[in-house]
Design an enzyme around this catalytic site. Structure first.
Site, PDB file in Angstrom:
ATOM      1  CB  CYS A 152      -6.393 -20.563  28.058  1.00 13.59           C
ATOM      2  SG  CYS A 152      -5.939 -21.527  29.344  1.00 13.59           S
TER       3      CYS A 152
HETATM    4  N1  NAP Z   1      -7.664 -17.391  34.097  1.00 10.90           N
HETATM    5  C1  NAP Z   1      -7.597 -18.051  32.400  1.00 10.90           C
HETATM    6  O1  NAP Z   1      -6.355 -17.516  31.751  1.00 10.90           O
HETATM    7  C2  NAP Z   1      -8.498 -18.100  31.994  1.00 10.90           C
HETATM    8  C3  NAP Z   1      -8.908 -18.434  30.749  1.00 10.90           C
HETATM    9  C4  NAP Z   1     -10.237 -19.202  29.657  1.00 10.90           C
HETATM   10  C5  NAP Z   1     -11.362 -19.366  30.924  1.00 10.90           C
HETATM   11  N2  NAP Z   1     -11.388 -19.227  32.053  1.00 10.90           N
HETATM   12  C6  NAP Z   1     -12.293 -19.395  32.471  1.00 10.90           C
HETATM   13  O2  NAP Z   1     -12.935 -18.363  33.514  1.00 10.90           O
HETATM   14  C7  NAP Z   1     -13.260 -18.734  34.282  1.00 10.90           C
HETATM   15  C8  NAP Z   1     -12.963 -17.685  35.504  1.00 10.90           C
HETATM   16  O3  NAP Z   1     -11.517 -17.915  35.635  1.00 10.90           O
HETATM   17  P1  NAP Z   1     -10.426 -17.148  36.316  1.00 10.90           P
HETATM   18  O4  NAP Z   1      -9.148 -17.206  35.755  1.00 10.90           O
HETATM   19  O5  NAP Z   1     -10.550 -15.473  35.967  1.00 10.90           O
HETATM   20  O6  NAP Z   1     -11.192 -17.068  37.864  1.00 10.90           O
HETATM   21  P2  NAP Z   1     -10.350 -16.631  39.343  1.00 10.90           P
HETATM   22  O7  NAP Z   1      -9.977 -15.637  38.528  1.00 10.90           O
HETATM   23  O8  NAP Z   1     -11.292 -17.289  40.635  1.00 10.90           O
HETATM   24  O9  NAP Z   1     -12.285 -15.226  39.413  1.00 10.90           O
HETATM   25  C9  NAP Z   1     -13.163 -16.226  39.706  1.00 10.90           C
HETATM   26  C10 NAP Z   1     -14.599 -15.042  39.352  1.00 10.90           C
HETATM   27  O10 NAP Z   1     -15.735 -16.019  39.445  1.00 10.90           O
HETATM   28  C11 NAP Z   1     -16.267 -15.265  40.945  1.00 10.90           C
HETATM   29  N3  NAP Z   1     -16.666 -16.394  41.158  1.00 10.90           N
HETATM   30  C12 NAP Z   1     -16.937 -17.081  42.410  1.00 10.90           C
HETATM   31  N4  NAP Z   1     -18.069 -18.403  42.708  1.00 10.90           N
HETATM   32  C13 NAP Z   1     -18.953 -17.773  42.532  1.00 10.90           C
HETATM   33  C14 NAP Z   1     -20.144 -17.535  42.126  1.00 10.90           C
HETATM   34  N5  NAP Z   1     -21.118 -18.325  43.140  1.00 10.90           N
HETATM   35  N6  NAP Z   1     -21.408 -17.014  41.996  1.00 10.90           N
HETATM   36  C15 NAP Z   1     -20.597 -16.043  41.312  1.00 10.90           C
HETATM   37  N7  NAP Z   1     -19.240 -15.166  41.397  1.00 10.90           N
HETATM   38  C16 NAP Z   1     -18.322 -16.640  41.470  1.00 10.90           C
HETATM   39  C17 NAP Z   1     -15.257 -15.093  41.523  1.00 10.90           C
HETATM   40  O11 NAP Z   1     -15.799 -13.854  42.672  1.00 10.90           O
HETATM   41  P3  NAP Z   1     -14.983 -13.381  43.968  1.00 10.90           P
HETATM   42  O12 NAP Z   1     -14.171 -12.750  44.143  1.00 10.90           O
HETATM   43  O13 NAP Z   1     -15.821 -13.185  44.748  1.00 10.90           O
HETATM   44  O14 NAP Z   1     -14.740 -15.384  44.312  1.00 10.90           O
HETATM   45  C18 NAP Z   1     -14.637 -14.387  40.775  1.00 10.90           C
HETATM   46  O15 NAP Z   1     -14.996 -12.883  40.435  1.00 10.90           O
HETATM   47  C19 NAP Z   1     -13.658 -19.959  35.010  1.00 10.90           C
HETATM   48  O16 NAP Z   1     -14.313 -20.873  34.198  1.00 10.90           O
HETATM   49  C20 NAP Z   1     -12.423 -19.790  34.164  1.00 10.90           C
HETATM   50  O17 NAP Z   1     -11.979 -21.760  34.191  1.00 10.90           O
HETATM   51  C21 NAP Z   1     -10.364 -18.241  32.719  1.00 10.90           C
END
Ligand code: NAP
Length: 340
Positions: A152
């Site tokens: 982001c």
């Molecule tokens: N947030 C942002 O603004 C943003 C922007 C760009 C990119 N990203 C990237 O997008 C990805 C997700 O970010 P997020 O902010 O959405 O994180 P998040 O809110 O912490 O969500 C993570 C997701 O991954 C799942 N997960 C975690 N460990 C797992 C595993 N071992 N096997 C299968 N599923 C698993 C979690 O499931 P549970 O619910 O079961 O824990 C949850 O659905 C990350 O790599 C992050 O760097 C995020």
């Protein structure tokens, strides 16, 4: 009528994945997405996304059999998970858009910060991974089987600097300062002491100085070296949105009109980059819940020093919206479908 395609999202219980599910559900070329929760999860769509709960399908436990039935798999998972799953998906012939940082970086020294174990086949697969910034790599994305959706912060900084870098107008000898601020959803949904309400509310703090993971993307995409840039992220007391203030110096005298025209020409076919007429500057509130990256700039009276401000929604243009933009390119659809 054209057959609707099937997408699947792993990580749909997270912030980026839930936003993605919301956008995919409304996309005219798709059937409702398959939403995977990790194995053993007892999350229900109503508990995670109450506003969308009635329209979105409930979660399924992840399995490769189910994933294989989808035309495209989105991974909105932590980078370690994506690092493990992408090779397995590609072995099965599944096209993937990965929202994590695992597959974005080509240079080993930049990748080191993720601490990912190199395994057989990962290096070859990295070569096939396309950095999913449509404004820079549309044609490579169109034919890619593995797209690494950008970070982001990185999206806000790269889009703000690419027109000047491409035109060879940057004077890097003074250093480029990227002073970037993000809402708390950028850190994902798991609460930590740093993201706790009491720590964040009525506050502003810097973090990961000279150590943020997105630095490598910015360098690789803009062809810069680490000495050229100082990137300092800050945590804003708001749920979502990024504002990056970027301080640069041009290597020859220019005018506000000429610089603005450089940006307008560079983004003339880019629907999701809005250039503000100088000296107007964008604000976070105007790009929230849109797939826009808003960019404005002001040139100093000395005709060299310049401030660029770039704003976007970290969960949309910084994550889910950009992923859908990439999907549209991969399937030959108009880039903006489902995103306007
Ligand atoms: N947030 C942002 O603004 C943003 C922007 C760009 C990119 N990203 C990237 O997008 C990805 C997700 O970010 P997020 O902010 O959405 O994180 P998040 O809110 O912490 O969500 C993570 C997701 O991954 C799942 N997960 C975690 N460990 C797992 C595993 N071992 N096997 C299968 N599923 C698993 C979690 O499931 P549970 O619910 O079961 O824990 C949850 O659905 C990350 O790599 C992050 O760097 C995020």
């Amino acid at each position: 009528m054209e057959k609707k395609l099937q997408t699947a999202v792993l990580g749909a219980t997270g912030y980026a994945g839930a936003e993605l599910a919301r956008i995919l559900l409304k996309h005219p070329r798709l059937t409702p997405p398959v939403l995977f929760a990790r194995e053993g999860s007892d999350a229900s769509i109503g508990s995670v996304a109450p506003n969308n709960g009635s329209a979105l399908p409930d979660y399924e436990a992840f399995s490769w059999d189910a994933a294989q039935r989808a035309d495209l798999l989105f991974l909105a998972t932590p980078h370690e998970t994506s690092w493990d799953l992408v090779p397995q998906a590609r072995k099965r012939g599944i096209r993937v858009i990965d929202l994590s940082g695992a597959w974005r970086l080509m240079q080993e020294n930049n990748r080191a910060i993720y601490n990912l174990p190199e395994q057989n086949g990962h290096a070859a697969l990295l070569q096939q991974s396309v950095y999913g910034l449509p404004e820079l790599h549309a044609s490579a994305i169109a034919s890619a089987d593995l797209v690494a959706n950008p970070g982001c912060y990185a999206t806000s900084v790269i889009l703000a600097l690419a027109p000047l870098a491409t035109a060879g107008l940057l004077d890097t000898s003074y250093g480029i300062v990227c002073d970037c601020k993000s809402g708390v959803s950028g850190a994902g949904k798991a609460p930590t002491q740093k993201t706790h309400f009491v720590e964040v509310a009525d506050n502003l703090s810097a973090y990961s100085v000279f150590a943020h993971r997105h630095t490598g993307e910015i360098l690789e995409q803009l062809g810069l070296q680490s000495k050229d840039i100082i990137f300092t992220p800050h945590l804003l007391p708001i749920p979502r949105g990024i504002l990056s203030t970027i301080y640069v110096r041009l290597n020859s005298d220019s005018t506000a009109e000429r610089v603005e025209q450089t940006f307008r020409t560079f983004y003339s076919t880019s629907r999701f980059v809005r250039i503000f007429p100088s000296p107007q500057l964008p604000q976070i509130q105007h790009s929230l819940r849109t797939n826009h990256c808003d960019i404005g700039m002001v040139l100093a009276p000395d005709r060299r020093r310049m401030v660029i401000v770039s704003c976007l929604d970290n969960l949309v243009k910084g994550a889910a919206g950009q992923a859908v933009q990439n999907m549209n390119l991969m399937f030959g659809w108009p880039e903006w479908e489902g995103l306007d």
